[in-house]
Scaffold this motif. Structure first.
Motif, PDB file in Angstrom:
ATOM      1  N   MET A 130     -15.944   7.093   1.647  1.00 29.21           N
ATOM      2  CA  MET A 130     -16.465   7.848   2.783  1.00 29.21           C
ATOM      3  C   MET A 130     -15.521   8.972   3.234  1.00 29.21           C
ATOM      4  N   LEU A 131     -14.442   9.195   2.509  1.00 31.72           N
ATOM      5  CA  LEU A 131     -13.490  10.252   2.884  1.00 31.72           C
ATOM      6  C   LEU A 131     -13.399  11.295   1.774  1.00 31.72           C
ATOM      7  N   PRO A 132     -12.960  12.533   2.103  1.00 30.96           N
ATOM      8  CA  PRO A 132     -12.780  13.542   1.057  1.00 30.96           C
ATOM      9  C   PRO A 132     -11.775  13.058   0.013  1.00 30.96           C
ATOM     10  N   ARG A 133     -12.043  13.357  -1.276  1.00 32.11           N
ATOM     11  CA  ARG A 133     -11.197  12.785  -2.325  1.00 32.11           C
ATOM     12  C   ARG A 133     -10.230  13.787  -2.943  1.00 32.11           C
ATOM     13  N   ALA A 134     -10.153  15.013  -2.377  1.00 30.21           N
ATOM     14  CA  ALA A 134      -9.348  16.066  -3.003  1.00 30.21           C
ATOM     15  C   ALA A 134      -7.876  15.662  -3.182  1.00 30.21           C
ATOM     16  N   PHE A 135      -7.286  15.033  -2.174  1.00 29.12           N
ATOM     17  CA  PHE A 135      -5.865  14.674  -2.276  1.00 29.12           C
ATOM     18  C   PHE A 135      -5.639  13.576  -3.320  1.00 29.12           C
TER      19      PHE A 135
ATOM     20  N   THR B 169       0.832  -1.207   0.000  1.00 30.94           N
ATOM     21  CA  THR B 169       0.000   0.000   0.000  1.00 30.94           C
ATOM     22  C   THR B 169       0.862   1.250   0.000  1.00 30.94           C
ATOM     23  N   MET B 170       0.316   2.287  -0.631  1.00 26.78           N
ATOM     24  CA  MET B 170       0.975   3.595  -0.636  1.00 26.78           C
ATOM     25  C   MET B 170      -0.111   4.615  -0.274  1.00 26.78           C
ATOM     26  N   PRO B 171      -0.417   4.747   1.019  1.00 25.78           N
ATOM     27  CA  PRO B 171      -1.492   5.654   1.416  1.00 25.78           C
ATOM     28  C   PRO B 171      -1.088   7.122   1.319  1.00 25.78           C
ATOM     29  N   ILE B 172      -2.056   7.966   0.972  1.00 23.78           N
ATOM     30  CA  ILE B 172      -1.782   9.405   0.868  1.00 23.78           C
ATOM     31  C   ILE B 172      -1.692  10.023   2.266  1.00 23.78           C
ATOM     32  N   THR B 173      -2.547   9.539   3.202  1.00 22.35           N
ATOM     33  CA  THR B 173      -2.403   9.950   4.610  1.00 22.35           C
ATOM     34  C   THR B 173      -2.130   8.710   5.450  1.00 22.35           C
ATOM     35  N   GLY B 174      -1.954   8.913   6.765  1.00 24.10           N
ATOM     36  CA  GLY B 174      -1.576   7.815   7.645  1.00 24.10           C
ATOM     37  C   GLY B 174      -2.755   6.979   8.129  1.00 24.10           C
ATOM     38  N   VAL B 175      -2.549   6.294   9.249  1.00 19.44           N
ATOM     39  CA  VAL B 175      -3.579   5.434   9.831  1.00 19.44           C
ATOM     40  C   VAL B 175      -4.789   6.271  10.258  1.00 19.44           C
ATOM     41  N   ASP B 176      -4.555   7.511  10.690  1.00 20.51           N
ATOM     42  CA  ASP B 176      -5.638   8.425  11.037  1.00 20.51           C
ATOM     43  C   ASP B 176      -5.952   9.314   9.834  1.00 20.51           C
ATOM     44  N   PRO B 177      -7.144   9.175   9.234  1.00 21.54           N
ATOM     45  CA  PRO B 177      -7.446   9.923   8.007  1.00 21.54           C
ATOM     46  C   PRO B 177      -7.576  11.427   8.205  1.00 21.54           C
ATOM     47  N   GLU B 178      -7.669  11.870   9.459  1.00 18.21           N
ATOM     48  CA  GLU B 178      -7.833  13.306   9.729  1.00 18.21           C
ATOM     49  C   GLU B 178      -6.534  14.090   9.513  1.00 18.21           C
ATOM     50  N   VAL B 179      -5.408  13.384   9.563  1.00 18.76           N
ATOM     51  CA  VAL B 179      -4.117  14.064   9.410  1.00 18.76           C
ATOM     52  C   VAL B 179      -3.838  14.273   7.923  1.00 18.76           C
ATOM     53  N   GLU B 180      -3.833  15.536   7.491  1.00 19.45           N
ATOM     54  CA  GLU B 180      -3.663  15.824   6.062  1.00 19.45           C
ATOM     55  C   GLU B 180      -2.195  15.773   5.653  1.00 19.45           C
ATOM     56  N   PRO B 181      -1.907  15.334   4.425  1.00 21.75           N
ATOM     57  CA  PRO B 181      -0.523  15.318   3.974  1.00 21.75           C
ATOM     58  C   PRO B 181      -0.043  16.739   3.649  1.00 21.75           C
TER      59      PRO B 181
ATOM     60  N   ALA C 228       2.394  19.423   1.415  1.00 18.01           N
ATOM     61  CA  ALA C 228       2.726  19.471  -0.017  1.00 18.01           C
ATOM     62  C   ALA C 228       3.954  18.600  -0.296  1.00 18.01           C
ATOM     63  N   LYS C 229       4.884  18.591   0.660  1.00 25.14           N
ATOM     64  CA  LYS C 229       6.104  17.798   0.498  1.00 25.14           C
ATOM     65  C   LYS C 229       5.773  16.289   0.506  1.00 25.14           C
ATOM     66  N   ASP C 230       4.866  15.898   1.433  1.00 24.54           N
ATOM     67  CA  ASP C 230       4.429  14.492   1.486  1.00 24.54           C
ATOM     68  C   ASP C 230       3.843  14.068   0.139  1.00 24.54           C
ATOM     69  N   LEU C 231       2.989  14.956  -0.382  1.00 26.31           N
ATOM     70  CA  LEU C 231       2.297  14.652  -1.635  1.00 26.31           C
ATOM     71  C   LEU C 231       3.295  14.522  -2.789  1.00 26.31           C
ATOM     72  N   GLU C 232       4.299  15.398  -2.776  1.00 23.84           N
ATOM     73  CA  GLU C 232       5.352  15.316  -3.810  1.00 23.84           C
ATOM     74  C   GLU C 232       6.099  13.998  -3.716  1.00 23.84           C
ATOM     75  N   GLY C 233       6.386  13.584  -2.468  1.00 21.32           N
ATOM     76  CA  GLY C 233       7.086  12.304  -2.252  1.00 21.32           C
ATOM     77  C   GLY C 233       6.261  11.142  -2.773  1.00 21.32           C
ATOM     78  N   THR C 234       4.955  11.167  -2.464  1.00 18.69           N
ATOM     79  CA  THR C 234       4.059  10.102  -2.927  1.00 18.69           C
ATOM     80  C   THR C 234       3.997  10.105  -4.458  1.00 18.69           C
ATOM     81  N   ALA C 235       3.954  11.317  -5.042  1.00 19.93           N
ATOM     82  CA  ALA C 235       3.887  11.425  -6.503  1.00 19.93           C
ATOM     83  C   ALA C 235       5.148  10.834  -7.133  1.00 19.93           C
ATOM     84  N   PHE C 236       6.300  11.129  -6.533  1.00 18.53           N
ATOM     85  CA  PHE C 236       7.566  10.617  -7.058  1.00 18.53           C
ATOM     86  C   PHE C 236       7.579   9.091  -7.024  1.00 18.53           C
TER      87      PHE C 236
END
Ligand SMILES: [Zn+2]
Length: 306
Positions: free
Chosen positions: A251-256, A214-226, A228-236
């Protein structure tokens, strides 16, 4: 709010939110969130009254137990929940219950794995000092293990009608869960792209069972937002591995997920961590089993599995 407190006649998964009758002498079984409600319903049917603490369609991590819910909870015979920080408000409420209420942390019934057990940097095994991941229900085998404990604990409740054995419900449900598990085993034998990109870190047990990463965009707690740097790392990482589908959770926001998909030129697809089911979907007949089958089909298509 009244809906979240209601106790039902437990006639089916779509009818978990009826109203409690004071003349009802059946045991009251409380559960902290949806998958546990389905287990109780399948195992015990209408021999018990079911009290669900997380309202239909609400995300369970952030469930807040109200004072009124605490009163209801204190009248329950048994409370089933998952510990290890999955629902902190539930764990706090449980500490304040009278000794007449049996409280069962179902994580004790399964083999909990450290967070990250499916990750490349952890394989073949993550160090044991990683905190445990409570999303155990996403391996159907763990649902069966929890169902065995639920049946055993409900059987001990004195006010349960002794004429209704729970073994029948348990056996049928365990067989259905076993079939879903077997479907995972056969579907993901060979995948072109084994990286499963999801909204939050919920699918580790599914991934371990399916031999995916798995490569989750956020962690075990979905409330913690990634960040910009996290998102860049995931994109890479995901681009480098040729990921073509970013999965967002229904059931979660899909913006990220949308942002990441745009960054790497992938498409988006919905999956469901079965943390909750909306009332509309329950009425339409959605269950853990039906959602898992849909997840398997969509993930297999997105990852090029044969
Ligand atoms: Zn979660």
């Amino acid at each position: 709010m009244a809906l979240s407190l209601a106790v039902s006649a437990c006639a089916g998964p779509g009818n978990l939110f009826g109203s409690k009758k004071s003349s009802d002498s059946r045991p009251v079984i409380a559960v902290s969130f949806y998958p546990l409600a389905e287990i109780v319903q399948r195992v015990a049917g209408d021999t018990v009254q079911l009290l669900q603490l997380t309202p239909a369609g609400k995300e369970p991590h952030e469930t807040d137990i109200s004072a009124q819910q605490l009163v209801e909870l204190s009248k329950a015979d048994v409370v089933f929940y998952l510990g290890d920080g999955f629902q902190p408000s539930v764990e706090k409420a449980i500490k304040n219950l009278p000794s007449t209420v049996t409280t069962i942390d179902l994580l004790q019934s399964v083999e909990e794995l450290p967070q990250g057990s499916d990750k490349e940097y952890c394989l073949p095994a993550c160090p044991n000092n990683n905190p445990p991941d409570p999303h155990v229900w996403l391996d159907p085998n763990n649902m069966s293990e929890m169902a065995i404990t639920v049946a055993a604990e409900i059987s001990k409740v004195k006010s349960l009608s002794s004429t209704t054995p729970l073994t029948e419900g348990l056996t049928t449900y365990a067989e259905e869960l076993q079939k879903v598990g077997a479907l995972i085993d056969t579907t993901f034998k060979k995948c072109e792209r084994p990286q499963l990109v999801t909204s939050h870190d919920a699918f580790m047990y599914f991934a371990v069972r399916a031999h995916l990463i798995t490569m989750p965009i956020t962690g075990v707690d979905p409330e913690v937002e990634p960040s910009a740097k996290d998102l860049e790392g995931t994109a890479f990482y995901t681009k480098e591995r040729g990921v073509t589908t970013v999965f967002y959770e229904k059931m979660l926001p899909r913006a990220f997920a949308d942002t990441l998909a745009k960054m790497i030129g992938a498409k988006v697809e919905s999956i469901d961590a079965v943390e909750t089911i909306s009332e509309k979907d329950l009425k339409a007949g959605a269950t853990y089993i039906s959602i898992m089958k849909s997840n398997i089909r969509k993930i297999a298509a997105g990852l090029g599995c044969k």
